[in-house]
Structures are given as C-alpha cells and as structure tokens.
Design an enzyme around this catalytic site. Structure first.
Site, PDB file in Angstrom:
ATOM      1  N   ASP A 178       0.870  -1.170   0.000  1.00 32.30           N
ATOM      2  CA  ASP A 178       0.000   0.000   0.000  1.00 32.30           C
ATOM      3  C   ASP A 178       0.906   1.219   0.000  1.00 32.30           C
ATOM      4  OD1 ASP A 178      -1.761   2.043   0.357  1.00 32.30           O
ATOM      5  OD2 ASP A 178      -2.918   1.065   1.957  1.00 32.30           O
ATOM      6  N   GLU A 180      -0.109   4.181  -0.957  1.00 33.35           N
ATOM      7  CA  GLU A 180      -1.126   5.253  -0.922  1.00 33.35           C
ATOM      8  C   GLU A 180      -1.793   5.403  -2.287  1.00 33.35           C
ATOM      9  OE1 GLU A 180      -3.672   6.500   0.307  1.00 33.35           O
ATOM     10  OE2 GLU A 180      -2.649   7.394   2.031  1.00 33.35           O
ATOM     11  N   ASN A 181      -3.106   5.466  -2.189  1.00 33.38           N
ATOM     12  CA  ASN A 181      -3.955   5.547  -3.388  1.00 33.38           C
ATOM     13  C   ASN A 181      -3.736   4.371  -4.329  1.00 33.38           C
ATOM     14  OD1 ASN A 181      -5.262   7.966  -2.639  1.00 33.38           O
ATOM     15  ND2 ASN A 181      -3.409   9.083  -3.171  1.00 33.38           N
ATOM     16  N   GLY A 258      -3.902   4.255   5.400  1.00 31.48           N
ATOM     17  CA  GLY A 258      -3.178   5.443   5.844  1.00 31.48           C
ATOM     18  C   GLY A 258      -4.097   6.530   6.355  1.00 31.48           C
ATOM     19  N   ASP A 259      -5.315   6.599   5.774  1.00 32.51           N
ATOM     20  CA  ASP A 259      -6.274   7.619   6.214  1.00 32.51           C
ATOM     21  C   ASP A 259      -7.278   7.030   7.209  1.00 32.51           C
ATOM     22  OD1 ASP A 259      -7.729   5.947   4.605  1.00 32.51           O
ATOM     23  OD2 ASP A 259      -8.262   7.477   3.122  1.00 32.51           O
ATOM     24  N   ASP A 399     -22.869 -15.782  21.193  1.00 31.63           N
ATOM     25  CA  ASP A 399     -23.220 -16.743  20.134  1.00 31.63           C
ATOM     26  C   ASP A 399     -22.280 -17.945  20.102  1.00 31.63           C
ATOM     27  OD1 ASP A 399     -25.213 -15.039  19.287  1.00 31.63           O
ATOM     28  OD2 ASP A 399     -24.096 -14.254  17.573  1.00 31.63           O
ATOM     29  N   ASP A 453     -29.119 -37.015  19.013  1.00 36.77           N
ATOM     30  CA  ASP A 453     -28.638 -35.935  18.128  1.00 36.77           C
ATOM     31  C   ASP A 453     -27.911 -34.827  18.898  1.00 36.77           C
ATOM     32  OD1 ASP A 453     -29.887 -37.273  16.097  1.00 36.77           O
ATOM     33  OD2 ASP A 453     -31.577 -35.884  15.929  1.00 36.77           O
TER      34      ASP A 453
HETATM   35  O1  AHR Z   1      -3.876   3.078  -0.925  1.00 38.29           O
HETATM   36  C1  AHR Z   1      -5.031   2.501  -0.430  1.00 38.29           C
HETATM   37  C2  AHR Z   1      -5.682   3.386   0.601  1.00 38.29           C
HETATM   38  O2  AHR Z   1      -6.219   4.525  -0.003  1.00 38.29           O
HETATM   39  C3  AHR Z   1      -4.824   3.949   1.682  1.00 38.29           C
HETATM   40  O3  AHR Z   1      -4.482   3.047   2.680  1.00 38.29           O
HETATM   41  C4  AHR Z   1      -5.693   5.005   2.226  1.00 38.29           C
HETATM   42  O4  AHR Z   1      -4.995   6.027   2.888  1.00 38.29           O
HETATM   43  C5  AHR Z   1      -6.429   5.521   0.989  1.00 38.29           C
HETATM   44  O5  AHR Z   1      -7.790   5.619   1.213  1.00 38.29           O
END
Ligand code: AHR
Length: 464
Positions: A178, A180-181, A258-259, A399, A453
């Site tokens: 990852d 970012e984006n 990340g976000d 449960d 059973d």
């Molecule tokens: O890159 C995938 C995700 O995209 C990241 O983890 C996040 O920060 C963004 O929404």
C-alpha cells in the site's frame, strides 16, 4: 504479540485493559527472549472483557502502537479483544491480534522510521484465512496526520482480497504494497498463486522492502514451513506520479489504511520494520526463525474435554456413524455433520478439528475454535451453527460460548448448552448443526432422536 523478537528481550509485549474497572496490565514474556505469558492475561481477564490497548515496540525506539484515532476516512478505532485469537506457538498458548472492521493501531510520533524516500523493510506474520476486500489491512509506514496525503506517502504491507483494478488472478488474498492511493503491483504483475495457497495458510509471512527511490519487492511464505518466494521485484509505480521517489512520513499503522480506512479485517502475530533495506540473507534468516518458532504447533493436549485440547466431535445420532461436527470450509458455510471415511482429504479432516478455548462470554465454559482458521469459532446465528471470526462484540461472544454437560437420555457423550439460549443444545439435525430445544418450535427441535442428536463424543482430533 506472541514472542520476544530480540534474543534477550525481557520487557512487555502488549498491554490489555479490563473493561470492568479500566485497569491496565502489561503482558510480558515467560523468559527473556521467550514467548508471551498468556497465563497472566487469562488470570487478569478471567470472566472480564479485555481489549488490547498497546502493542509495545521491543526496539530501543519504543515506537509503541496504541489504538488509532480518527482519520481522513474513518472514525476513531476501537481496540481488538484480547482473547479473540488464541494459538499455540512453539508449544506455548499465546494470543494474536484479531482485527475486525473499526479496529486499528497507530503511532504518529515515531523515532527512526523511514521518511521521504529513505529505504526500509518490513514483515508481518498474519493469517491468510482472515481477510476481506475492504480497505485496508496494512502494517507499515503511513501518514503522520491519519489522512491521505497523496501518492507515495505510505509504504505498508497489505494483505487482502481487494481487487479494484479487475483482472485479478485467483480469488486471493494477495500480499501487496500500500503505497497510498493504490495497492501495488497490480495482481497481474505478481508471481501467480493459481491454487490460492495463501488463502489456506493459517499463518503466513509477508515481507516488503522498498529502496524508497526506484524499486520495491514483495516476498511471501508459509510461516509454518519452507522459504519465502519473491512475488514482485521491480520498479515503483510509474503510471501515476509521486511514488518515485517515495514520500513516506514515518508513522506506523497496523490494521487500517493510511487515512484510517477501517473496513478491513486481519490477524497479526508479529512484525518488524527496519531502517534500511534488509539483505536477501536476512530475509531468509527471518523466515527460518519464524518457522522455527512453531506457529500453530500442536497444543500438547488432544482428545479430551479441557482447555486448549484439540478435538473432533463425533455425532451419536443413530443415522450417522463415524460422522463429525465440522464447518464447510468457507466463511459463510453452515456447520455440517460429515461422514469421515478413512480416505478423507487433509482439508476435510481439518474442517472437523476444533480447539477448545476458554468461553468467550464465560470463562467457565468453552468456545470451539476452528483449528485451520485461527480466531474463527463455531457460532450460532438464528439458531443455526456456522464458523465465523470473533468480531469483538458481546453478541459474538454469546453466540459462540457453550457449557459442556453430561449428555441427555443416558447417552455416554457430552452435550453443549448455549449460554445465550440455556434451553438449547448443539444438535445434529439433517446433517447440519443447530441449537435445538427439546420439543421447541423449530423443525430441528423435534423430540424424535433428540437425545442422540444432541450428544457428542469428544474424540481425538482428526487433523494434526
Ligand atoms: O492506498 C489505499 C488506501 O487509499 C490507503 O491506505 C488510504 O490512505 C487511501 O484511502
């Protein structure tokens, strides 16, 4: 979570908080350099809800992870339940971190973590059987403000079945970076895993190394045996700008994007981030060490009604000789009662093998963890039985908690009473698993055959 990662580490591994009185307890190691002292957790959390509030960094940098706050794309997270993911490592019962949606950990004020194109490596031991396609079960480098600050501002390992780009090979999960984006590389550029081996690995090693400037590599392996395979080694993404060089910010994230996108699930057992790119020899030595630690080793108890005993449950129904309570092998599958001929496949034997765990809702009773799906338990939903992951809710705990009783009607076996529906017992009806009440309103409550059973023989585990 599970063990010291320095030969002489003798400090805390993680911290739990007890809900009833908000008291905290550090969980350390049994001996310097050793495994987690889960017994200390069990004593502190006996019949109480505990969540994991801190995961200690064993390094001198003390980059501990705490429960993640709100972010650009997610409300503040909650802590993972401390008892959700019991497992045995090297013969010691310990706990991992079971992340459900809405859970995550972070440190936004670290020391020594790569920034702005500096090289780094990282690995985690995770579970291929506890994954989903939501963003983002990540471990690694992320933004300091919990927001998406643009391409290249993250450098984290992702384990998921996310397939946004289409053209994915197999059903995953895949290990990607990852950055970012986006998760990189596209699965089409990964060394392929046509038989979907990662998805059947209860314990896997995932490794990412990034020189921060121009290239990165991914490796995966079975944390229980064998070596790592390089699934990608190549350039940073070039179709979009921002990744070459990287712009890491140096926070550490675990369990979210990340976000703080936090719809993902995953299991985490141990992990390391390094300053600088690890050598090939170091990667191999790490994998060898993980294998030697003994993830998922036998618990040491088998075939008896006792905590941490591996068992199979043989039905006493008159219909079904040599038939056992199992799960169908996929997340949505109902519990089934299956005849197990001697030529059964390894997977079929695993599906009917359970580990008796301390009851999630009542420490004096039991929960049944699926041996090949760490953190997944036999649970009821509308009185039908399924296998599912502990999501940390009180509902799930109810449960999935059963109290063993002497069997009905003079049977020689054991009955399992639901703590949630005390009149109901686990029953084989029509070769499926139900919670049944004698002469109750549902078809599976019929009094005919009820005693047989709802009686089970605790037998040796058919797998292991
Ligand atoms: O890159 C995938 C995700 O995209 C990241 O983890 C996040 O920060 C963004 O929404």
């Amino acid at each position: 979570m599970t063990r010291a990662l320095y030969a002489n580490y003798n400090g805390p591994l993680y911290q739990v908080e007890r809900a009833s009185d908000a008291k905290l307890r550090d969980i350390g190691v049994l001996a310097p350099g050793g495994y987690a002292n889960a017994a200390a957790q069990d004593a502190f959390c006996f019949n109480a809800n505990c969540v994991i509030t801190r995961i200690y960094d064993q390094s001198p940098s003390h980059n501990d992870l705490t429960i993640e706050g709100g972010g650009g794309n997610g409300a503040p997270d909650t802590g993972a339940p401390a008892n959700a993911l019991a497992l045995t490592v090297g013969g010691h019962q310990v706990y991992g971190l079971e992340i459900s949606a809405g859970m995550g950990y972070r440190n936004d004020a670290t020391l020594g973590v790569a920034k702005n194109g500096e090289p780094e490596s990282m690995y985690m031991v995770a579970s291929g059987t506890h994954v989903n396609n939501h963003c983002c079960f990540d471990y690694g480098n992320a933004e300091l403000n919990n927001k998406d600050n643009g391409n290249g501002h993250m450098d984290a390992i992702n384990l998921s079945t996310i397939c946004k780009t289409g053209g994915c090979q197999g059903s995953g999960p895949w290990v990607r970076a990852d950055l970012e984006n986006g998760l990189f590389p596209p699965t089409t550029e990964l060394v392929q895993d046509p038989s979907n081996t990662l998805g059947s690995m209860p314990y896997l090693t995932a490794l990412l190394k990034n020189n921060g400037q121009s290239s990165f590599a991914l490796k995966v392996g079975n944390a229980q045996s064998g070596k790592l395979t390089t699934t990608y080694s190549g350039s940073e993404p070039t179709a979009k700008s921002g990744y070459s060089p990287m712009h890491q910010e140096g926070a550490i994230v675990l369990g979210t994007g990340g976000d703080n996108s936090n719809g993902s699930i995953g299991s985490f057992f141990e992990g390391v981030m390094t300053a600088g790119v690890s050598t090939e020899d170091a990667d191999s030595a790490v994998q060898a060490n993980i294998v030697s630690a003994g993830y998922g080793s036998p618990t040491g108890l088998a075939g008896v009604l006792a905590l941490n005993s591996e068992i199979s449950l043989r039905s006493l129904s008159s219909c079904c000789s040599n038939s056992y309570l199992g799960h169908g092998g996929s997340a949505s599958d109902k519990a089934v009662v299956t005849a197990i001929p001697s030529a059964s496949t390894a997977a079929a034997l695993q599906d009917v093998t359970w580990i008796i765990r301390r009851g999630l809702a009542n420490s004096s009773c039991i929960s049944l963890e699926a041996q090949s799906y760490p953190g997944d338990y036999l649970r009821q939903d509308k009185l039908e039985l399924y296998r599912g992951p502990d999501d940390g809710t009180a509902q799930f705990a109810q449960d999935s908690t059963f109290c063993p009783l002497a069997a009905n009607g003079g049977q020689s076996g054991i009955a399992f009473q639901s703590v949630e529906y005390p009149t109901a017992l686990i029953r084989n009806y029509d070769l499926k698993g139900y919670l049944a009440t004698f002469n109750g309103p549902n078809s599976w409550d019929t009094s005919i055959g009820f005693a047989d059973d709802a009686s089970w023989i605790v037998s040796r585990p058919l797998a292991h």
